[in-house]
Write a protein that holds these residues in place. Structure first.
Motif, mmCIF file in Angstrom:
data_model
loop_
_atom_site.group_PDB
_atom_site.id
_atom_site.type_symbol
_atom_site.label_atom_id
_atom_site.label_comp_id
_atom_site.label_asym_id
_atom_site.label_seq_id
_atom_site.Cartn_x
_atom_site.Cartn_y
_atom_site.Cartn_z
ATOM 1 N N TYR A 66 0.843 -1.209 0.000
ATOM 2 C CA TYR A 66 0.000 0.000 0.000
ATOM 3 C C TYR A 66 0.878 1.259 0.000
ATOM 4 N N TYR A 222 -4.171 -2.947 -3.642
ATOM 5 C CA TYR A 222 -5.526 -3.251 -3.162
ATOM 6 C C TYR A 222 -5.769 -4.763 -3.074
ATOM 7 N N ASN A 223 -4.715 -5.526 -3.305
ATOM 8 C CA ASN A 223 -4.802 -6.989 -3.205
ATOM 9 C C ASN A 223 -3.560 -7.487 -2.484
ATOM 10 N N THR A 229 -6.568 -6.174 2.995
ATOM 11 C CA THR A 229 -7.597 -5.430 2.261
ATOM 12 C C THR A 229 -8.836 -6.311 2.046
ATOM 13 N N ASN A 233 -12.562 -5.344 3.286
ATOM 14 C CA ASN A 233 -13.716 -5.336 2.383
ATOM 15 C C ASN A 233 -14.828 -6.232 2.949
ATOM 16 N N ALA A 257 -10.372 -6.560 -6.591
ATOM 17 C CA ALA A 257 -10.096 -5.125 -6.741
ATOM 18 C C ALA A 257 -9.293 -4.872 -8.012
ATOM 19 N N MET A 268 -13.408 -1.814 -5.834
ATOM 20 C CA MET A 268 -13.435 -2.934 -4.885
ATOM 21 C C MET A 268 -14.799 -3.590 -4.957
ATOM 22 N N SER A 300 -11.739 3.890 -6.124
ATOM 23 C CA SER A 300 -10.588 4.667 -5.689
ATOM 24 C C SER A 300 -9.917 5.213 -6.955
#
Ligand SMILES: C[S@@+](CC[C@H](N)C(=O)[O-])C[C@H]1O[C@@H](n2cnc3c(N)ncnc32)[C@H](O)[C@@H]1O
Length: 340
Positions: A66, A222-223, A229, A233, A257, A268, A300
């Motif tokens: 991230y 995002y993964n 993450t 979610n 994502a 997502m 995002s």
């Protein structure tokens, strides 16, 4: 996470008030009715952030994949003094402040300039506000912290409750973490416009935005390999189970994502692993969700220079200064309200 919000609220240099325009539960009900009763299903991302969701977001920020938090923190660390100098601020007001970890760079610079600095934090999560407030009061011996618990619009409407005396100005508004990217164009421009309307002519806005970059970097962020993450979610389903008396089974969904190039955004999703029926008590509903069906839980956006300029023009905000990470992977924009 502080389990006892009253302890910090009792401190003399701290206050927290609830500023929802509408009852938060009624808002969730309305959003659920509007977005979840039939496909394509979607919910606004603010419902991620119960106490556990906030904790999970904080853990996302520490994952190696991230990059946005690290790039933004690095920019703030290097340029906080210049940002405070350019804004001339005496007060810092932050929208969606979360843990306020990165904000500490700005507060340190503010404390260097002002004997009695004032920080106004806004977030939908009361626990994270109290936890951050307690930590900041320990670090900054003369800081006054006022928290506004509610969504962005409510905080802007109630900013005058805690700020407005001449001793408070000029103010630096901060909207970091690329949270603006959670909104489509019209909503994002509307929110920026609300911010501009709340600003006095001498106030400034510091806006942190994530920029376009290669797909593998974006999708990895995002993964993450540790699955933080994904847990964040999926936590949305337990928020819905608790708040609406639903019986979502988290094992029946998987996190996805992808970067959707056409819209220049990560989307997502929670994708159903099998056909399933979900019962909800309030509003009373029975959702038939087919295998492969996706609930969109967040967008995002990744901003090109043109997209930034278009948005700012639509909102009546003007560039003053900016600071960018190498290859413009992340940018901080210092903005002033336009005359119009
Ligand atoms: C992506 S996190 C960013 C946190 C922090 N600003 C950062 O840069 O790390 C978004 C934060 O905004 C809060 N939030 C999300 N939607 C919100 C809304 N509509 N109004 C107020 N706060 C919101 C969340 O609780 C969360 O703390």
């Amino acid at each position: 996470m502080s389990a006892d919000p009253s302890s910090v609220s009792a401190l003399p240099r701290y206050s927290r008030r609830v500023v929802e325009e509408r009852d938060a539960h009624a808002e969730l009900l309305a959003d659920f009715r509007a977005g979840m009763l039939e496909a394509p299903r979607t919910l606004p991302p603010k419902y991620f952030y119960d106490a556990r969701g906030s904790q999970l977001f904080d853990a996302i920020c520490d994952t190696p994949e991230y990059y946005p938090t690290r790039l933004e923190a690095d920019l703030l660390e290097r340029h906080a003094d210049a940002i405070l100098e350019a804004s001339g601020a005496r007060t810092l007001f932050e929208l969606g402040s979360g843990t306020s970890r990165k904000t500490e760079y700005l507060l340190a610079a503010l404390e260097g300039r002002i004997a009695q600095p004032h920080y106004i934090a806004n977030d939908v999560c009361a626990e994270i506000l109290d936890e951050a407030g307690g930590r900041l009061l320990q670090r900054f011996g003369h800081l006054q912290v006022d928290s506004l618990c509610g969504d962005y619009a409510a905080a802007l409407a109630h900013l005058g409750d805690v700020s407005g005396s001449p001793a408070d100005g000029p103010r630096l508004f901060a909207f970091l973490g690329s949270s603006l990217g959670n909104f489509e164009d019209a909503e994002a421009a509307g929110l920026l416009q609300r911010i501009r309307e709340t600003m006095n002519p001498e106030d400034r806005l510091l806006l942190g935005l994530d920029r376009v970059k290669p797909r593998p970097v974006l999708e990895a962020a995002y993964n993450d390999a540790a699955g933080v993450t994904a847990a964040f979610n999926l936590n949305l389903l337990s928020v819905l189970n608790t708040e609406l008396g639903a019986d979502f089974d988290a094992d029946g969904f998987e996190h996805r994502a992808p970067f959707v190039e056409e819209h220049s955004r990560i989307e997502m999703h929670l994708v159903a692993r099998r056909d399933q029926v979900v019962h909800v008590s309030e509003p009373e509903a029975r959702l038939e969700i087919a295998e492969g069906e996706a609930i969109r839980t967040e967008i995002s956006r990744k901003f090109s220079r043109e997209a930034v300029d278009r948005l700012l023009a639509a909102a009546g905000l003007e560039h003053e200064t900016e600071w960018s990470a190498p290859e413009e992977w992340y940018s901080l924009f210092l903005l002033r309200p336009g005359a119009g």
